[in-house]
Design a protein around this motif. Structure first.
Motif, PDB file in Angstrom:
ATOM      1  N   THR A   9      -9.273  -4.189 140.074  1.00  0.00           N
ATOM      2  CA  THR A   9      -8.129  -3.277 139.970  1.00  0.00           C
ATOM      3  C   THR A   9      -6.915  -3.887 140.670  1.00  0.00           C
ATOM      4  OG1 THR A   9      -8.729  -2.181 142.024  1.00  0.00           O
ATOM      5  CG2 THR A   9      -9.662  -1.270 139.990  1.00  0.00           C
ATOM      6  N   ALA A  10      -5.800  -3.180 140.598  1.00  0.00           N
ATOM      7  CA  ALA A  10      -4.582  -3.624 141.294  1.00  0.00           C
ATOM      8  C   ALA A  10      -4.825  -3.668 142.801  1.00  0.00           C
ATOM      9  CB  ALA A  10      -3.423  -2.693 140.962  1.00  0.00           C
ATOM     10  N   PHE A  11      -5.608  -2.750 143.313  1.00  0.00           N
ATOM     11  CA  PHE A  11      -5.972  -2.737 144.736  1.00  0.00           C
ATOM     12  C   PHE A  11      -6.595  -4.072 145.131  1.00  0.00           C
ATOM     13  CE2 PHE A  11      -9.305  -1.917 147.916  1.00  0.00           C
ATOM     14  CZ  PHE A  11      -8.577  -1.324 148.927  1.00  0.00           C
ATOM     15  N   TYR A  12      -7.522  -4.550 144.348  1.00  0.00           N
ATOM     16  CA  TYR A  12      -8.204  -5.817 144.606  1.00  0.00           C
ATOM     17  C   TYR A  12      -7.232  -6.986 144.499  1.00  0.00           C
ATOM     18  CZ  TYR A  12     -11.660  -9.555 144.081  1.00  0.00           C
ATOM     19  OH  TYR A  12     -12.400 -10.691 144.243  1.00  0.00           O
ATOM     20  N   ARG A  13      -6.448  -7.015 143.433  1.00  0.00           N
ATOM     21  CA  ARG A  13      -5.528  -8.135 143.198  1.00  0.00           C
ATOM     22  C   ARG A  13      -4.456  -8.232 144.272  1.00  0.00           C
ATOM     23  NH1 ARG A  13      -6.311  -6.248 137.943  1.00  0.00           N
ATOM     24  NH2 ARG A  13      -4.331  -5.124 137.995  1.00  0.00           N
ATOM     25  N   VAL A  14      -3.914  -7.106 144.688  1.00  0.00           N
ATOM     26  CA  VAL A  14      -2.880  -7.116 145.729  1.00  0.00           C
ATOM     27  C   VAL A  14      -3.445  -7.672 147.036  1.00  0.00           C
ATOM     28  CG1 VAL A  14      -1.521  -5.606 147.231  1.00  0.00           C
ATOM     29  CG2 VAL A  14      -1.461  -5.287 144.760  1.00  0.00           C
ATOM     30  N   HIS A  15      -4.636  -7.250 147.391  1.00  0.00           N
ATOM     31  CA  HIS A  15      -5.227  -7.752 148.625  1.00  0.00           C
ATOM     32  C   HIS A  15      -5.625  -9.220 148.504  1.00  0.00           C
ATOM     33  CE1 HIS A  15      -5.343  -3.466 149.543  1.00  0.00           C
ATOM     34  NE2 HIS A  15      -5.292  -3.869 150.798  1.00  0.00           N
ATOM     35  N   LEU A  16      -6.032  -9.636 147.334  1.00  0.00           N
ATOM     36  CA  LEU A  16      -6.330 -11.056 147.120  1.00  0.00           C
ATOM     37  C   LEU A  16      -5.068 -11.896 147.332  1.00  0.00           C
ATOM     38  CD1 LEU A  16      -8.244 -13.317 146.265  1.00  0.00           C
ATOM     39  CD2 LEU A  16      -7.638 -12.808 143.884  1.00  0.00           C
ATOM     40  N   VAL A  17      -3.951 -11.446 146.807  1.00  0.00           N
ATOM     41  CA  VAL A  17      -2.681 -12.154 146.991  1.00  0.00           C
ATOM     42  C   VAL A  17      -2.326 -12.216 148.478  1.00  0.00           C
ATOM     43  CG1 VAL A  17      -0.197 -12.040 146.559  1.00  0.00           C
ATOM     44  CG2 VAL A  17      -1.804 -11.702 144.681  1.00  0.00           C
ATOM     45  N   LEU A  18      -2.503 -11.125 149.195  1.00  0.00           N
ATOM     46  CA  LEU A  18      -2.225 -11.108 150.631  1.00  0.00           C
ATOM     47  C   LEU A  18      -3.077 -12.112 151.389  1.00  0.00           C
ATOM     48  CD1 LEU A  18      -1.904  -7.284 151.316  1.00  0.00           C
ATOM     49  CD2 LEU A  18      -0.074  -8.975 151.370  1.00  0.00           C
ATOM     50  N   VAL A  19      -4.343 -12.196 151.050  1.00  0.00           N
ATOM     51  CA  VAL A  19      -5.239 -13.133 151.725  1.00  0.00           C
ATOM     52  C   VAL A  19      -4.846 -14.574 151.403  1.00  0.00           C
ATOM     53  CG1 VAL A  19      -7.621 -13.962 151.843  1.00  0.00           C
ATOM     54  CG2 VAL A  19      -7.144 -11.514 151.876  1.00  0.00           C
ATOM     55  N   VAL A  20      -4.533 -14.853 150.162  1.00  0.00           N
ATOM     56  CA  VAL A  20      -4.128 -16.210 149.780  1.00  0.00           C
ATOM     57  C   VAL A  20      -2.853 -16.610 150.517  1.00  0.00           C
ATOM     58  CG1 VAL A  20      -3.288 -17.628 147.858  1.00  0.00           C
ATOM     59  CG2 VAL A  20      -5.305 -16.186 147.555  1.00  0.00           C
ATOM     60  N   ILE A  21      -1.885 -15.717 150.581  1.00  0.00           N
ATOM     61  CA  ILE A  21      -0.637 -16.004 151.299  1.00  0.00           C
ATOM     62  C   ILE A  21      -0.930 -16.252 152.782  1.00  0.00           C
ATOM     63  CG2 ILE A  21       1.540 -14.994 152.087  1.00  0.00           C
ATOM     64  CD1 ILE A  21       1.715 -13.671 149.296  1.00  0.00           C
ATOM     65  N   ALA A  22      -1.793 -15.457 153.377  1.00  0.00           N
ATOM     66  CA  ALA A  22      -2.125 -15.630 154.794  1.00  0.00           C
ATOM     67  C   ALA A  22      -2.781 -16.987 155.045  1.00  0.00           C
ATOM     68  CB  ALA A  22      -3.040 -14.506 155.262  1.00  0.00           C
ATOM     69  N   ILE A  23      -3.643 -17.422 154.142  1.00  0.00           N
ATOM     70  CA  ILE A  23      -4.302 -18.725 154.304  1.00  0.00           C
ATOM     71  C   ILE A  23      -3.294 -19.857 154.119  1.00  0.00           C
ATOM     72  CG2 ILE A  23      -6.102 -20.250 153.392  1.00  0.00           C
ATOM     73  CD1 ILE A  23      -7.125 -17.805 155.024  1.00  0.00           C
ATOM     74  N   VAL A  24      -2.384 -19.703 153.176  1.00  0.00           N
ATOM     75  CA  VAL A  24      -1.338 -20.721 152.983  1.00  0.00           C
ATOM     76  C   VAL A  24      -0.455 -20.816 154.234  1.00  0.00           C
ATOM     77  CG1 VAL A  24       0.752 -21.266 151.661  1.00  0.00           C
ATOM     78  CG2 VAL A  24      -1.348 -20.605 150.473  1.00  0.00           C
ATOM     79  N   ILE A  25      -0.111 -19.679 154.809  1.00  0.00           N
ATOM     80  CA  ILE A  25       0.675 -19.668 156.046  1.00  0.00           C
ATOM     81  C   ILE A  25      -0.115 -20.332 157.176  1.00  0.00           C
ATOM     82  CG2 ILE A  25       1.629 -18.166 157.840  1.00  0.00           C
ATOM     83  CD1 ILE A  25       2.491 -16.279 155.551  1.00  0.00           C
ATOM     84  N   ALA A  26      -1.419 -20.101 157.235  1.00  0.00           N
ATOM     85  CA  ALA A  26      -2.254 -20.731 158.258  1.00  0.00           C
ATOM     86  C   ALA A  26      -2.240 -22.248 158.115  1.00  0.00           C
ATOM     87  CB  ALA A  26      -3.681 -20.200 158.180  1.00  0.00           C
ATOM     88  N   VAL A  27      -2.352 -22.722 156.893  1.00  0.00           N
ATOM     89  CA  VAL A  27      -2.317 -24.174 156.662  1.00  0.00           C
ATOM     90  C   VAL A  27      -0.951 -24.741 157.050  1.00  0.00           C
ATOM     91  CG1 VAL A  27      -2.402 -25.968 154.875  1.00  0.00           C
ATOM     92  CG2 VAL A  27      -4.103 -24.131 154.887  1.00  0.00           C
ATOM     93  N   ALA A  28       0.107 -24.043 156.670  1.00  0.00           N
ATOM     94  CA  ALA A  28       1.457 -24.495 157.028  1.00  0.00           C
ATOM     95  C   ALA A  28       1.647 -24.488 158.543  1.00  0.00           C
ATOM     96  CB  ALA A  28       2.503 -23.611 156.352  1.00  0.00           C
ATOM     97  N   SER A  29       1.071 -23.520 159.228  1.00  0.00           N
ATOM     98  CA  SER A  29       1.172 -23.459 160.681  1.00  0.00           C
ATOM     99  C   SER A  29       0.454 -24.630 161.340  1.00  0.00           C
ATOM    100  CB  SER A  29       0.587 -22.148 161.204  1.00  0.00           C
ATOM    101  OG  SER A  29       1.340 -21.055 160.762  1.00  0.00           O
TER     102      SER A  29
END
Length: 70
Positions: A41-61
């Motif tokens: 659902t959209a609930f799942y997809r939105v949270h998946l996007v949030l997790v991916v962004i957080a991991i990308v930020i972690a790598v950039a950090s």
């Protein structure tokens, strides 16, 4: 001061890598994550996007922290 900045970046990265995947496991098992047909659902997809962004930020950090120390 550069070592402190790098340390803050590393701590933030560790937090993102530890906290967000654990959070996503709970999201994935939530009843709102799938519809009646079993599709995400959209609930799942939105949270998946949030997790991916957080991991990308972690790598950039981590990269930024290493560059500060070099």
């Amino acid at each position: 001061m550069l070592v402190f900045a790098a340390l803050v970046l590393f701590i933030g990265a560790v937090f993102n890598v530890v906290a967000w995947p654990r959070f996503f496991k709970r999201v994935a098992t939530d009843t709102r994550a799938r519809d009646a047909a079993g599709r995400p659902t959209a609930f799942y997809r939105v949270h998946l996007v949030l997790v991916v962004i957080a991991i990308v930020i972690a790598v950039a950090s981590v990269v930024a922290g290493i560059l500060l120390l070099v």
